[in-house]
Scaffold this active site. Sequence first.
Site, short mmCIF file in Angstrom:
data_model
loop_
_atom_site.label_atom_id
_atom_site.label_comp_id
_atom_site.label_asym_id
_atom_site.label_seq_id
_atom_site.Cartn_x
_atom_site.Cartn_y
_atom_site.Cartn_z
N GLU A 162 -0.54 3.48 1.45
CA GLU A 162 -1.11 4.59 2.23
C GLU A 162 -0.05 5.25 3.11
O GLU A 162 -0.07 6.48 3.32
CB GLU A 162 -2.26 4.09 3.10
CG GLU A 162 -3.09 5.18 3.76
CD GLU A 162 -2.53 5.69 5.09
OE1 GLU A 162 -2.91 6.78 5.52
OE2 GLU A 162 -1.67 4.98 5.69
N GLU A 163 0.88 4.45 3.62
CA GLU A 163 1.91 5.00 4.51
C GLU A 163 2.98 5.78 3.74
O GLU A 163 3.84 6.41 4.35
CB GLU A 163 2.57 3.88 5.32
CG GLU A 163 1.63 3.13 6.25
CD GLU A 163 1.15 3.95 7.43
OE1 GLU A 163 1.48 5.15 7.49
OE2 GLU A 163 0.43 3.40 8.28
N ASP B 295 -2.40 -0.42 12.92
CA ASP B 295 -2.42 0.42 11.72
C ASP B 295 -1.88 -0.34 10.52
O ASP B 295 -0.67 -0.34 10.29
CB ASP B 295 -1.60 1.67 12.01
CG ASP B 295 -1.71 2.75 10.94
OD1 ASP B 295 -2.56 2.61 10.04
OD2 ASP B 295 -0.93 3.70 10.99
#
Length: 444
Positions: free
Chosen positions: A209-210, A175
């Site tokens: 994004e995290e 990820d």
Amino acid sequence: MFTLAALCGLLYFVQSCLTAHLALKPSESIRPSQSQYVLSEPQTVHEQELSKIIDASPFLSFHRDLVNIPSVSLDEFDVGKYLQNYLRELNFTAQRQPVDQPPESTNPNPRYNIVARPDQAAYKSSSFGHGPKLILTSHIDTVPPFLPYKLSSNAAPNTALNKKDILVSGRGTVDAKACVAAQTYALISLLSAGDVDPGDVALVFVVGEEGFGDGMQAFSSSSINNHLADSYHTVIFGEPTEGRLAAGHKGVLGVRLTTHGQAVHSGYPWLGRSANSMILPILAKLDALGDLPENEGGLPASEKYGKTTVNIGRVDGGVAANVVAESAFATAAIRLAAGDAETAKRAISKAIFELTDDQDSIDLSFSAGYGPVDIDTDVEGFDTITVNYGTDIPNLKLRSGVKKYLYGPGSILVAHGPNEALTVHDLEEGLAGYKKLVLAALKK
């Protein structure tokens, strides 16, 4: 004892090694996996054999180099710089798109997305000047902490290595640096074979994004996207989906709760008011809302996504055991299986404020949030899945009719944990899957 001939041979060998090292071109210098980013431990013979498999593949080596550059959210400068240079060497016109550090950040480094298109002259485009029809996108930031790249295998020494048995572990291996590497080399393969026109495709790799999705939000509102938005009809988002097409994902809503009390000596608690004692029953009520039927004040469920879930991620309060807590706070993530964020906010607010008449002692705030996201799966040859995590899909504002696909190698079940990993086979299958998706989308 050395003979004169042996000594001369040794001197010749050392001189040859130095000459070869000094003859390196700048582009042949050490990769990030061998540089300041990671101090590797000595490898066993078995690990050396595994490394040779990675070294032999530009795709797998690229993935290794990305993983070996720490890029925890808000600290993505180094990986962005490396990625831009790497894509330029592959004949892409890669540009930086600045993304501001949030006000609360203490990181002094700049951040930027990377937007890249194949150089149409280098790849002999037949359609100069038009915008891309398809965008491949994923994110280059990771959750903390940084975990270095590592290879392992269950295969016995001196036996043939099966790529399904070679495990690649480290932060971001799944990820989502697997997606970044596989998307890049899917395009390289298709471009090299002449299967796609260089003018038809683009790569967008974003930061943040995290965190709060600020990288994709910045791209969405940028002049770069405004220039491209009318041309592309498909966006392929990269996240771990176990090599299946995601038919949708749950929505997300962030909650922050603060309670205010009155601090006094803990020997005389009746003279004050404990913020901790106030927040505990509220959190118990909040924690149960996903299991409570909607008609009884709970949060909604659906056949496609199951139950709405509540995760109370952080709780903090007070200053010492002998002081009645003056304040306490908690944060929670709600994964919405149905409905929309505004409906969920009303249900949560009602449940919390039913517990007290003193609403002035409670501060309740929410993130913007969004409901479940349905995603396209109309490409044959893929199994489908629904996922419970959030993505950047809601952060990219798309015109009506644009196709959205969510796909990637590896499993979300190991992402964010200490054992984040996938196999070499998973990576290569992911690359093949992206090629298949690109070709199918460009034919539609």
